[in-house]
Design a protein around this motif. Structure first.
Motif, mmCIF file in Angstrom:
data_model
loop_
_atom_site.group_PDB
_atom_site.id
_atom_site.type_symbol
_atom_site.label_atom_id
_atom_site.label_comp_id
_atom_site.label_asym_id
_atom_site.label_seq_id
_atom_site.Cartn_x
_atom_site.Cartn_y
_atom_site.Cartn_z
ATOM 1 N N MET A 1 -3.991 -71.384 -23.432
ATOM 2 C CA MET A 1 -4.296 -70.130 -24.099
ATOM 3 C C MET A 1 -3.484 -70.074 -25.396
ATOM 4 N N ASN A 2 -4.185 -69.859 -26.493
ATOM 5 C CA ASN A 2 -3.474 -69.800 -27.766
ATOM 6 C C ASN A 2 -2.914 -68.392 -28.006
ATOM 7 N N HIS A 3 -2.145 -68.253 -29.074
ATOM 8 C CA HIS A 3 -1.465 -66.984 -29.354
ATOM 9 C C HIS A 3 -2.452 -65.849 -29.601
ATOM 10 N N GLN A 4 -3.538 -66.159 -30.281
ATOM 11 C CA GLN A 4 -4.517 -65.111 -30.585
ATOM 12 C C GLN A 4 -5.117 -64.550 -29.296
ATOM 13 N N ASP A 5 -5.473 -65.418 -28.356
ATOM 14 C CA ASP A 5 -6.027 -64.965 -27.081
ATOM 15 C C ASP A 5 -5.004 -64.169 -26.291
ATOM 16 N N LYS A 6 -3.745 -64.630 -26.330
ATOM 17 C CA LYS A 6 -2.679 -63.943 -25.613
ATOM 18 C C LYS A 6 -2.483 -62.532 -26.153
ATOM 19 N N TYR A 7 -2.448 -62.401 -27.470
ATOM 20 C CA TYR A 7 -2.263 -61.084 -28.071
ATOM 21 C C TYR A 7 -3.475 -60.179 -27.861
ATOM 22 N N TRP A 8 -4.644 -60.755 -27.874
ATOM 23 C CA TRP A 8 -5.856 -59.962 -27.621
ATOM 24 C C TRP A 8 -5.838 -59.409 -26.198
ATOM 25 N N LEU A 9 -5.406 -60.219 -25.232
ATOM 26 C CA LEU A 9 -5.320 -59.771 -23.844
ATOM 27 C C LEU A 9 -4.281 -58.658 -23.699
ATOM 28 N N ILE A 10 -3.141 -58.807 -24.353
ATOM 29 C CA ILE A 10 -2.110 -57.760 -24.326
ATOM 30 C C ILE A 10 -2.653 -56.478 -24.943
ATOM 31 N N TYR A 11 -3.353 -56.601 -26.071
ATOM 32 C CA TYR A 11 -3.946 -55.430 -26.733
ATOM 33 C C TYR A 11 -4.961 -54.746 -25.815
ATOM 34 N N ALA A 12 -5.823 -55.523 -25.182
ATOM 35 C CA ALA A 12 -6.854 -54.956 -24.309
ATOM 36 C C ALA A 12 -6.225 -54.219 -23.122
ATOM 37 N N LYS A 13 -5.217 -54.819 -22.528
ATOM 38 C CA LYS A 13 -4.546 -54.170 -21.398
ATOM 39 C C LYS A 13 -3.833 -52.898 -21.841
ATOM 40 N N ALA A 14 -3.160 -52.954 -22.984
ATOM 41 C CA ALA A 14 -2.429 -51.785 -23.479
ATOM 42 C C ALA A 14 -3.374 -50.633 -23.795
ATOM 43 N N THR A 15 -4.486 -50.914 -24.453
ATOM 44 C CA THR A 15 -5.424 -49.834 -24.786
ATOM 45 C C THR A 15 -6.052 -49.246 -23.526
ATOM 46 N N PHE A 16 -6.285 -50.077 -22.517
ATOM 47 C CA PHE A 16 -6.824 -49.573 -21.252
ATOM 48 C C PHE A 16 -5.830 -48.616 -20.602
ATOM 49 N N VAL A 17 -4.567 -49.027 -20.541
ATOM 50 C CA VAL A 17 -3.541 -48.178 -19.923
ATOM 51 C C VAL A 17 -3.388 -46.873 -20.706
ATOM 52 N N ILE A 18 -3.368 -46.944 -22.020
ATOM 53 C CA ILE A 18 -3.244 -45.737 -22.844
ATOM 54 C C ILE A 18 -4.432 -44.796 -22.610
ATOM 55 N N ALA A 19 -5.628 -45.358 -22.532
ATOM 56 C CA ALA A 19 -6.819 -44.530 -22.309
ATOM 57 C C ALA A 19 -6.777 -43.857 -20.939
ATOM 58 N N VAL A 20 -6.344 -44.587 -19.912
ATOM 59 C CA VAL A 20 -6.269 -44.006 -18.573
ATOM 60 C C VAL A 20 -5.214 -42.907 -18.529
ATOM 61 N N VAL A 21 -4.059 -43.154 -19.119
ATOM 62 C CA VAL A 21 -3.000 -42.138 -19.146
ATOM 63 C C VAL A 21 -3.479 -40.900 -19.912
ATOM 64 N N ALA A 22 -4.136 -41.089 -21.032
ATOM 65 C CA ALA A 22 -4.647 -39.960 -21.809
ATOM 66 C C ALA A 22 -5.674 -39.163 -21.005
ATOM 67 N N MET A 23 -6.539 -39.869 -20.265
ATOM 68 C CA MET A 23 -7.548 -39.178 -19.455
ATOM 69 C C MET A 23 -6.886 -38.386 -18.328
ATOM 70 N N VAL A 24 -5.894 -38.981 -17.674
ATOM 71 C CA VAL A 24 -5.196 -38.277 -16.588
ATOM 72 C C VAL A 24 -4.497 -37.029 -17.129
ATOM 73 N N ILE A 25 -3.809 -37.163 -18.242
ATOM 74 C CA ILE A 25 -3.133 -36.005 -18.842
ATOM 75 C C ILE A 25 -4.150 -34.937 -19.226
ATOM 76 N N SER A 26 -5.272 -35.349 -19.794
ATOM 77 C CA SER A 26 -6.313 -34.389 -20.186
ATOM 78 C C SER A 26 -6.844 -33.637 -18.978
#
Length: 85
Positions: A1-26
């Motif tokens: 796995m190259n760096h770009q794929d690694k960072y994309w996976l981290i970004y995807a996971k982070a945005t998912f967690v942020i969206a879920v937390v925002a929905m729960v708070i809402s």
């Protein structure tokens, strides 16, 4: 796995967690009784589940088409090689 794929996976996971937390708070901050909040909570979980299922199905279909195309290309190359001999 190259760096770009690694960072994309981290970004995807982070945005998912942020969206879920925002929905729960809402939903928690939503005015209304527990029944309404529960309804929106269940709908949110169903939406997440449906989104994951849809993205997996689309990815599986794309991989299937890619495999079929590779097989057809290999058959074509084999036929052309046989014709050249």
């Amino acid at each position: 796995m190259n760096h770009q794929d690694k960072y994309w996976l981290i970004y995807a996971k982070a945005t998912f967690v942020i969206a879920v937390v925002a929905m729960v708070i809402s939903i928690i901050k939503l005015p209304g009784d527990l029944l309404v909040k529960g309804y929106y909570g269940i709908c949110s979980l169903f939406l997440v589940s449906a989104t994951i299922t849809l993205s997996k199905a689309v990815r599986d279909q794309a991989e299937s088409h890619r495999l079929i195309n590779k097989l057809e290309e290999a058959k074509t190359v084999q036929i052309l090689n046989e014709m050249d001999e």
